[in-house]
Design an enzyme around this catalytic site. Structure first.
Site, PDB file in Angstrom:
ATOM      1  N   TRP A 191      41.006  41.383  38.010  1.00 52.62           N
ATOM      2  CA  TRP A 191      40.879  40.285  38.959  1.00 52.62           C
ATOM      3  C   TRP A 191      39.839  39.302  38.417  1.00 52.62           C
ATOM      4  O   TRP A 191      38.720  39.683  38.088  1.00 52.62           O
ATOM      5  CB  TRP A 191      40.463  40.826  40.321  1.00 52.62           C
ATOM      6  CG  TRP A 191      41.478  41.758  40.899  1.00 52.62           C
ATOM      7  CD1 TRP A 191      41.560  43.104  40.691  1.00 52.62           C
ATOM      8  CD2 TRP A 191      42.567  41.427  41.746  1.00 52.62           C
ATOM      9  NE1 TRP A 191      42.623  43.630  41.371  1.00 52.62           N
ATOM     10  CE2 TRP A 191      43.260  42.620  42.035  1.00 52.62           C
ATOM     11  CE3 TRP A 191      43.029  40.241  42.308  1.00 52.62           C
ATOM     12  CZ2 TRP A 191      44.387  42.662  42.850  1.00 52.62           C
ATOM     13  CZ3 TRP A 191      44.150  40.281  43.124  1.00 52.62           C
ATOM     14  CH2 TRP A 191      44.814  41.472  43.390  1.00 52.62           C
ATOM     15  N   ILE A 192      40.188  38.058  38.317  1.00 56.19           N
ATOM     16  CA  ILE A 192      39.316  37.035  37.743  1.00 56.19           C
ATOM     17  C   ILE A 192      38.140  36.768  38.680  1.00 56.19           C
ATOM     18  O   ILE A 192      38.296  36.676  39.890  1.00 56.19           O
ATOM     19  CB  ILE A 192      40.119  35.741  37.501  1.00 56.19           C
ATOM     20  CG1 ILE A 192      41.200  35.992  36.452  1.00 56.19           C
ATOM     21  CG2 ILE A 192      39.199  34.598  37.086  1.00 56.19           C
ATOM     22  CD1 ILE A 192      42.184  34.860  36.308  1.00 56.19           C
ATOM     23  N   HIS A 193      36.959  36.613  38.075  1.00 56.16           N
ATOM     24  CA  HIS A 193      35.748  36.298  38.833  1.00 56.16           C
ATOM     25  C   HIS A 193      35.114  35.054  38.244  1.00 56.16           C
ATOM     26  O   HIS A 193      34.974  34.980  37.040  1.00 56.16           O
ATOM     27  CB  HIS A 193      34.761  37.457  38.766  1.00 56.16           C
ATOM     28  CG  HIS A 193      33.420  37.098  39.335  1.00 56.16           C
ATOM     29  ND1 HIS A 193      33.182  37.073  40.693  1.00 56.16           N
ATOM     30  CD2 HIS A 193      32.264  36.730  38.741  1.00 56.16           C
ATOM     31  CE1 HIS A 193      31.919  36.713  40.886  1.00 56.16           C
ATOM     32  NE2 HIS A 193      31.353  36.498  39.716  1.00 56.16           N
ATOM     33  N   PRO A 194      34.709  34.113  39.019  1.00 54.63           N
ATOM     34  CA  PRO A 194      34.962  33.964  40.449  1.00 54.63           C
ATOM     35  C   PRO A 194      36.293  33.252  40.661  1.00 54.63           C
ATOM     36  O   PRO A 194      36.549  32.230  40.056  1.00 54.63           O
ATOM     37  CB  PRO A 194      33.811  33.097  40.931  1.00 54.63           C
ATOM     38  CG  PRO A 194      33.476  32.232  39.755  1.00 54.63           C
ATOM     39  CD  PRO A 194      33.808  33.058  38.525  1.00 54.63           C
ATOM     40  N   GLU A 217      39.911  37.350  44.320  1.00 51.91           N
ATOM     41  CA  GLU A 217      38.967  38.434  44.623  1.00 51.91           C
ATOM     42  C   GLU A 217      38.998  38.808  46.105  1.00 51.91           C
ATOM     43  O   GLU A 217      38.670  39.934  46.467  1.00 51.91           O
ATOM     44  CB  GLU A 217      37.542  38.031  44.249  1.00 51.91           C
ATOM     45  CG  GLU A 217      37.249  38.126  42.786  1.00 51.91           C
ATOM     46  CD  GLU A 217      35.798  37.839  42.489  1.00 51.91           C
ATOM     47  OE1 GLU A 217      35.156  38.717  41.896  1.00 51.91           O
ATOM     48  OE2 GLU A 217      35.312  36.749  42.860  1.00 51.91           O
TER      49      GLU A 217
END
Length: 116
Positions: free
Chosen positions: A98-101, A105
């Site tokens: 899951w990509i942050h930010p 999320e």
């Protein structure tokens, strides 16, 4: 059948509600996350948006999801895909990166909040 309402805030849903699950006698657990609790939502200063996911206790089978807030119609898509392909909540929460930010999320945090 997934649905979206393009209002302000945006709303998206798929599958059953908590009441639907109780009426069907399912052992349902609910996971929730608020936009304000993720970096993207914090940056937007969103204090009202949320994601709620419903899953069957024990199996993690996704039963429904409901989102309200920025990009809700797009954010529900991983949940629609998982429900269509039979991917359980734990697998969905832990398998992709899951990509942050990023707003996705929110979905990850709601899935991780499930007490399966």
């Amino acid at each position: 059948m997934p649905a979206a309402v393009f209002t302000r805030p945006r709303i998206a849903s798929v599958g059953a509600t908590g009441q639907d699950c109780r009426d069907r006698g399912l052992d349902v657990v609910v996971g929730e996350a608020r936009y304000a609790d993720i970096a993207y939502g914090w940056a937007l200063e969103d204090t009202t948006g949320f994601c709620k996911v419903l899953a069957e206790r024990g199996t993690g089978r996704l039963l429904g999801a409901h989102l309200m807030g920025p990009q809700a119609p797009a954010l529900i898509q991983p949940l629609v895909l998982a429900m269509t392909l039979g991917i359980d909540a734990t697998t969905l929460a832990r398998s992709p990166y899951w990509i942050h930010p990023a707003p996705t999320e929110l979905v990850e945090q709601a899935l991780l909040d499930l007490d399966l």
